[in-house]
Design an enzyme around this catalytic site. Structure first.
Site, PDB file in Angstrom:
ATOM      1  CD  GLU A  44     -15.357  34.626  12.679  1.00 47.74           C
ATOM      2  OE1 GLU A  44     -15.413  35.387  11.717  1.00 47.74           O
ATOM      3  OE2 GLU A  44     -15.479  35.006  13.869  1.00 47.74           O
ATOM      4  NE  ARG A 270     -11.369  36.627  26.039  1.00 48.50           N
ATOM      5  CZ  ARG A 270     -11.591  36.282  24.777  1.00 48.50           C
ATOM      6  NH1 ARG A 270     -12.806  36.048  24.352  1.00 48.50           N
ATOM      7  NH2 ARG A 270     -10.589  36.168  23.933  1.00 48.50           N
ATOM      8  CE  LYS A 280     -10.373  33.129  16.251  1.00 44.90           C
ATOM      9  NZ  LYS A 280     -11.450  32.460  15.539  1.00 44.90           N
TER      10      LYS A 280
HETATM   11  P1  ATP Z   1     -10.750  35.668  19.032  1.00 42.87           P
HETATM   12  O1  ATP Z   1     -11.102  36.981  19.642  1.00 42.87           O
HETATM   13  O2  ATP Z   1      -9.424  35.161  19.415  1.00 42.87           O
HETATM   14  O3  ATP Z   1     -10.991  35.615  17.565  1.00 42.87           O
HETATM   15  P2  ATP Z   1     -13.203  34.332  19.255  1.00 42.87           P
HETATM   16  O4  ATP Z   1     -14.033  34.129  20.453  1.00 42.87           O
HETATM   17  O5  ATP Z   1     -13.715  35.255  18.229  1.00 42.87           O
HETATM   18  O6  ATP Z   1     -11.772  34.671  19.725  1.00 42.87           O
HETATM   19  P3  ATP Z   1     -13.848  31.890  18.019  1.00 42.87           P
HETATM   20  O7  ATP Z   1     -13.194  31.196  16.894  1.00 42.87           O
HETATM   21  O8  ATP Z   1     -15.193  32.466  17.793  1.00 42.87           O
HETATM   22  O9  ATP Z   1     -12.868  32.997  18.530  1.00 42.87           O
HETATM   23  O10 ATP Z   1     -13.869  30.969  19.303  1.00 42.87           O
HETATM   24  C1  ATP Z   1     -14.310  29.644  19.325  1.00 42.87           C
HETATM   25  C2  ATP Z   1     -14.662  29.311  20.723  1.00 42.87           C
HETATM   26  O11 ATP Z   1     -13.562  29.501  21.592  1.00 42.87           O
HETATM   27  C3  ATP Z   1     -15.780  30.202  21.219  1.00 42.87           C
HETATM   28  O12 ATP Z   1     -16.695  29.411  21.922  1.00 42.87           O
HETATM   29  C4  ATP Z   1     -15.074  31.167  22.127  1.00 42.87           C
HETATM   30  O13 ATP Z   1     -15.920  31.613  23.139  1.00 42.87           O
HETATM   31  C5  ATP Z   1     -13.910  30.326  22.660  1.00 42.87           C
HETATM   32  N1  ATP Z   1     -12.796  31.168  23.068  1.00 42.87           N
HETATM   33  C6  ATP Z   1     -12.154  32.093  22.325  1.00 42.87           C
HETATM   34  N2  ATP Z   1     -11.212  32.717  23.050  1.00 42.87           N
HETATM   35  C7  ATP Z   1     -11.263  32.179  24.297  1.00 42.87           C
HETATM   36  C8  ATP Z   1     -10.555  32.402  25.509  1.00 42.87           C
HETATM   37  N3  ATP Z   1      -9.591  33.313  25.597  1.00 42.87           N
HETATM   38  N4  ATP Z   1     -10.881  31.652  26.589  1.00 42.87           N
HETATM   39  C9  ATP Z   1     -11.839  30.722  26.502  1.00 42.87           C
HETATM   40  N5  ATP Z   1     -12.544  30.465  25.393  1.00 42.87           N
HETATM   41  C10 ATP Z   1     -12.275  31.175  24.298  1.00 42.87           C
HETATM   42 MG    MG Z   2     -15.722  34.742  17.406  1.00 37.90          MG
END
Ligand code: ATP
Ligand code: MG
Length: 576
Positions: A44, A270, A280
């Site tokens: 995202e 994760r 993020k």
């Molecule tokens: P954040 O909470 O940091 O915003 P998010 O999951 O909302 O993380 P996205 O941009 O939606 O962030 O993530 C893109 C991809 O990366 C998704 O498939 C998500 O599952 C993966 N991802 C995010 N954080 C992790 C993590 N700590 N370990 C493994 N994969 C991750």
């Molecule tokens: Mg997300």
């Protein structure tokens, strides 16, 4: 799969010895999706990528590469209020830097808004979705709990015609934000709360960074994601564990819309790292509140921060490959990531001599006007890295900590009357200590050198234990050195509730007037070195030949492990 199979599948950043590969093997053997493998990395664009995303990138691109498949980059930009175009470019740069390539397959969920809308109409026509006038709070209240079923909305049984009319008018902008939503008509008594008539579309009069003012209804993530996967022909939709409970909805949507060869969602744990925030939202707060200098502050666990700090893409990929992929959450030690950074830099980083806290040394028996040059290897780990000439003269700098007026036991460096080896040059002996008469601080050492010991060995075979690094005062270049340390003091940054309270007040120490050997005077931003006995350093992006700036990437050893082990005598820092 046997070890041979794994080896043939091995891809940088991806170790195929995992349960996802097992699923893919079975799917391919069964001919699912014609044996194709296609994955996607779906960030995202609401912030910069962090080390957790690196795990997901390595996994998604790795799975594809290891199975002759493809991996798409997809911006999951369904939320117009939180996303910014700036992040899109930063994310692309980071994925590329990490070493992965999406070719011409960079997509945006917003590209699919038309198709998603058509599918919503189809669901309404099929009696699978309805327009609901309850407020967000009312929907939440009526959703029930884990132990109680939800209550059906009074709008649940609207006619298809009324739903179609209202949904079209939602799209046409007739209603204010929050007035109505489109909900899936599934089962308010489902044991899975995600299946209790989840919201598919909401009204939001907001401009989107790509579609502008074209839309005032936006699809929810749970609706957009499976259908975006379907549009792109994704075969395996790999996501983190928190989506496990959403999988029935993922499958339900694909089934209702009769998607042929539907994608399969697979969840993995994760990455959580000690001393590291991997959210993020949290990282954005650090930036906005000024706790760090920006998203690419070298203390940030963002890919841009780690890049600026000097981490290599190979080190991060090796780390991701090593931690593997599991189905249960765990926390990985930051020391493990640093191990891979050291391992890669040890192979690749040229060695140089840099004195961070200079102490002047005058060799009283060395001629004033002579400059000698010593040949020193660039990297003992890599003979192909060659060697360089380092100038030597009467006045030198050594580290303040390489001299002790009253040496403690096991201190093998310089002290009054003691002899030490200057790395690659001569043996020198401390004859006199000059102090500032006011402060009593040692400001200069007057030493003699033994001309018979050129290269560092004594012809009479006398043993000199300590070897220290040095730079020639006349030839050294000045530099600013930033010593970075952990951003958080606690293993869990959120311990106690607020991560700001756990910030390490000493995560950055700036040293000015450091003295570095002249070979690095023109070093370009991004160049990485090992400063002998200190650690690995990277030229900052704000550095120039007139004002060199080095960022410490990582120390040579895990100093935190040392601190906690409470070693008593100071380390004999001889690393040759
Ligand atoms: P954040 O909470 O940091 O915003 P998010 O999951 O909302 O993380 P996205 O941009 O939606 O962030 O993530 C893109 C991809 O990366 C998704 O498939 C998500 O599952 C993966 N991802 C995010 N954080 C992790 C993590 N700590 N370990 C493994 N994969 C991750
Ligand atoms: Mg997300």
């Amino acid at each position: 799969m046997g070890i041979q199979g794994w080896l043939s599948l091995s891809v940088q950043g991806y170790n195929p010895a995992n349960f996802i590969q097992d699923i893919i093997d079975q799917d391919r053997a069964a001919g699912r999706c014609g044996g194709r493998v296609q994955t996607r990395f779906p960030p995202e664009p609401n912030g910069y990528l962090h080390i957790g995303h690196a795990k997901s990138i390595c996994l998604n691109f790795g799975v594809a590469a290891a199975n002759g498949g493809l991996c798409n980059l997809r911006f999951d930009d369904t939320n117009p209020t939180k996303e910014e175009g700036e992040y899109v470019e930063a994310i692309k740069e980071d994925v590329r830097w990490l070493g992965f390539d999406w070719d011409d397959r960079c997509f945006h969920a917003s590209d699919y808004f038309d198709q998603l809308y058509k599918w919503a109409i189809q669901l309404i026509e099929d009696g699978k979705a309805y327009v609901c006038d309850l407020t967000a709070d009312e929907i939440r209240e009526q959703r029930g709990t884990l132990t109680e079923p939800g209550r059906e909305s009074p709008y649940r049984n609207r006619s298809v015609e009324e739903n179609l009319d209202l949904f079209r008018r939602m799209r046409a902008g007739e209603f204010p934000d929050g007035a109505r939503v489109l909900r899936a008509k599934i089962d308010m008594a489902s044991g899975n709360i995600n299946m209790r008539d989840p919201v598919l579309y909401r009204i939001l009069h907001a401009e989107h960074h790509r579609t502008g003012a074209q839309w005032c209804i936006y699809p929810m993530y749970d609706y957009a994601h499976p259908l975006s996967d379907a549009i792109e022909g994704i075969t395996h939709s790999i996501c983190t564990l928190e989506f496990e409970d959403h999988r029935p909805l993922y499958d339900w949507l694909l089934e209702q819309l009769k998607i042929p060869d539907p994608p399969k969602q697979i969840e993995f744990a994760r990455l959580n790292l000690t001393h590291t925030l991997t959210s993020k939202r949290g990282l954005r707060r650090l930036v906005q509140e000024g706790h760090v200098s920006g998203w690419d502050d070298p203390r940030m666990p963002t890919l841009s921060g780690m890049r600026r700090r000097g981490y290599t893409p190979a080190a991060i990929r090796n780390f991701c490959s090593d931690i593997g992929v599991a189905k249960t959450n765990s926390v990985v030690s930051l020391a493990q990531l640093e191990h891979f950074v050291r391992e890669d830099l040890n192979r690749t980083a040229p060695r140089v001599m840099a004195v961070l806290r200079p102490l002047k040394v005058v060799l009283v028996n060395y001629p004033e006007d002579v400059t000698e040059e010593f040949t020193i290897e660039n990297n003992p780990e890599d003979p192909a890295a060659g060697s360089r000439l380092i100038p030597f003269s009467r006045t030198l700098y050594i580290e303040q900590e390489d001299f002790m007026e009253e040496p403690v036991p096991k201190y093998f460096r310089l002290a009054p009357g003691r002899e030490v080896r200057l790395k690659g040059a001569y043996l020198v002996k401390c004859e006199e200590v000059v102090k500032d008469p006011e402060t009593g601080r040692v400001v200069e050492l007057r030493c003699t050198y033994d001309p018979e010991t050129r290269g560092g060995e004594a012809p009479d075979g006398r043993k000199v234990k300590g070897t220290i690094h040095w730079v020639s005062a006349r030839h050294a270049v000045d530099a600013t050195v930033r010593l970075y340390d952990k951003l958080f003091l606690t293993e869990d940054p959120n311990e106690g509730g607020d991560f700001v309270a756990n910030l390490n007040p000493n995560s950055l120490e700036v040293l000015n007037g450091c003295k570095v050997e002249p070979s690095v005077s023109q070093a370009a931003p991004g160049s990485r070195y090992q400063f002998l006995r200190h650690g690995y350093f990277c030229v900052d992006r704000d550095s120039s030949p007139e004002a060199l700036i080095f960022n410490r990437t990582v120390t040579l050893k895990d100093t935190w492990a040392k601190v906690s082990a409470r070693s008593e005598a100071p380390d004999d820092l001889v690393h040759q």
